[in-house]
Design an enzyme around this catalytic site. Structure first.
Site, short mmCIF file in Angstrom:
data_model
loop_
_atom_site.label_atom_id
_atom_site.label_comp_id
_atom_site.label_asym_id
_atom_site.label_seq_id
_atom_site.Cartn_x
_atom_site.Cartn_y
_atom_site.Cartn_z
N LYS A 11 0.87 -1.23 -0.01
CA LYS A 11 0.12 -0.07 0.02
C LYS A 11 0.95 1.14 -0.12
O LYS A 11 2.13 1.24 0.16
CB LYS A 11 -0.76 -0.03 1.20
N TYR A 51 -12.12 -2.81 -3.95
CA TYR A 51 -12.57 -2.81 -2.88
C TYR A 51 -14.13 -2.85 -2.98
O TYR A 51 -14.98 -2.62 -1.97
CB TYR A 51 -11.99 -1.45 -2.22
N HIS A 117 -1.86 -5.61 1.38
CA HIS A 117 -3.22 -6.22 1.01
C HIS A 117 -2.91 -7.42 0.29
O HIS A 117 -1.96 -7.72 -0.17
CB HIS A 117 -4.25 -5.29 0.10
P1 CMP Z 1 -7.37 -4.79 2.96
O1 CMP Z 1 -6.62 -6.20 3.21
O2 CMP Z 1 -6.61 -4.01 2.06
O3 CMP Z 1 -8.85 -4.98 2.90
C1 CMP Z 1 -9.77 -4.15 3.21
C2 CMP Z 1 -9.24 -2.92 3.88
O4 CMP Z 1 -10.18 -2.28 4.65
C3 CMP Z 1 -8.24 -3.48 5.02
O5 CMP Z 1 -7.07 -4.20 4.41
C4 CMP Z 1 -8.18 -2.45 5.88
O6 CMP Z 1 -7.23 -1.53 5.75
C5 CMP Z 1 -9.46 -1.88 5.79
N1 CMP Z 1 -10.54 -1.98 6.76
C6 CMP Z 1 -10.95 -2.95 7.21
N2 CMP Z 1 -11.85 -2.94 8.48
C7 CMP Z 1 -11.71 -1.53 8.75
C8 CMP Z 1 -12.06 -0.70 9.77
N3 CMP Z 1 -12.96 -1.44 10.57
N4 CMP Z 1 -11.56 0.52 9.96
C9 CMP Z 1 -10.96 0.98 8.90
N5 CMP Z 1 -10.40 0.25 7.96
C10 CMP Z 1 -10.78 -0.89 7.69
#
Ligand code: CMP
Length: 154
Positions: A11, A51, A117
Site C-alpha cells: 500500500k 474494494y 493487502h
Molecule cells: P485490506 O486487506 O486492504 O482489505 C480491506 C481494507 O479495509 C483492510 O485491509 C483495511 O485496511 C480496511 N479496513 C478493514 N476494516 C476496517 C475498519 N474497521 N476501519 C478502517 N479500515 C478498515
C-alpha cells in the site's frame, strides 16, 4: 495442497516508508514465486473495483482515497496454498491481532495504513488479479529451486 496464484499489494504507506524490498523478500524467502510485479498509482476506478465488496462500509471512501494517494506495488505470487500463506505472512488486519513476525505485526499500528493487502479467497484472487494485471503481464516460468522447495510428488 494446491498451486494457487494470488495478489499482494504494497500500500502507499509501505512504499512511502521504503519497505518494498523488505516485503517482497519475505514472500520470496518463503518460497512463493513472483509471477507479476509493477509499481503504479491506482486510479479511482480500479480502487473502487478492487474494494467493491466493501462498498457502503464506513471506511470505504477513505480507503479508496488512501489507496489512490500515492504509488503502490502490485505483486502476483504463485505457490502451494499461496492464498492462505500470503495472508499468514501479511498478518491479521487489526493491529492488536497481527502477530510479531508477520508484515503487519512488524510494521503497522493502524487498521487502514496497514502496509499490505492480499486476496482472501480464490474468487477474489482471480478478480483482483484481473483488476491489477492485463493479459500478458503475468508470466509462467519455472524457478530453478522448485525441485528443492517441493521435492518429488508422493
Ligand atoms: P485490506 O486487506 O486492504 O482489505 C480491506 C481494507 O479495509 C483492510 O485491509 C483495511 O485496511 C480496511 N479496513 C478493514 N476494516 C476496517 C475498519 N474497521 N476501519 C478502517 N479500515 C478498515
Amino acid at each position: 495442497m494446491e498451486q494457487e496464484r494470488t495478489l499482494v499489494l504494497i500500500k502507499p504507506d509501505g512504499v512511502q516508508r521504503g519497505l518494498i524490498g523488505e516485503i517482497i523478500t519475505r514472500f520470496e524467502r518463503k518460497g512463493l514465486k513472483p509471477v507479476g510485479l509493477k509499481l503504479l498509482t491506482l486510479s479511482k476506478d480500479k480502487a473502487e473495483e478492487l474494494y467493491s465488496p466493501h462498498v457502503g462500509k464506513f471506511f470505504y471512501d477513505y480507503l479508496v482515497q488512501f489507496m489512490t494517494s500515492n504509488p503502490i506495488v502490485a505483486l502476483a505470487v504463485e505457490g502451494n496454498d499461496a492464498i492462505e500463506l500470503v495472508r499468514m505472512i501479511n498478518g491479521a488486519t487489526k493491529p492488536m491481532e497481527s502477530a510479531p513476525g508477520s508484515i503487519r505485526g512488524d510494521f503497522s499500528i493502524d487498521i487502514t495504513h496497514n502496509v499490505v493487502h492480499a486476496s482472501d479467497s480464490p474468487e477474489n484472487a482471480e478478480r483482483e488479479l484481473r483488476v491489477l494485471f492485463d493479459d500478458g503481464e503475468i508470466l509462467e516460468y519455472q524457478r530453478i529451486d522448485e525441485a528443492v522447495l517441493y521435492g518429488p510428488d508422493l
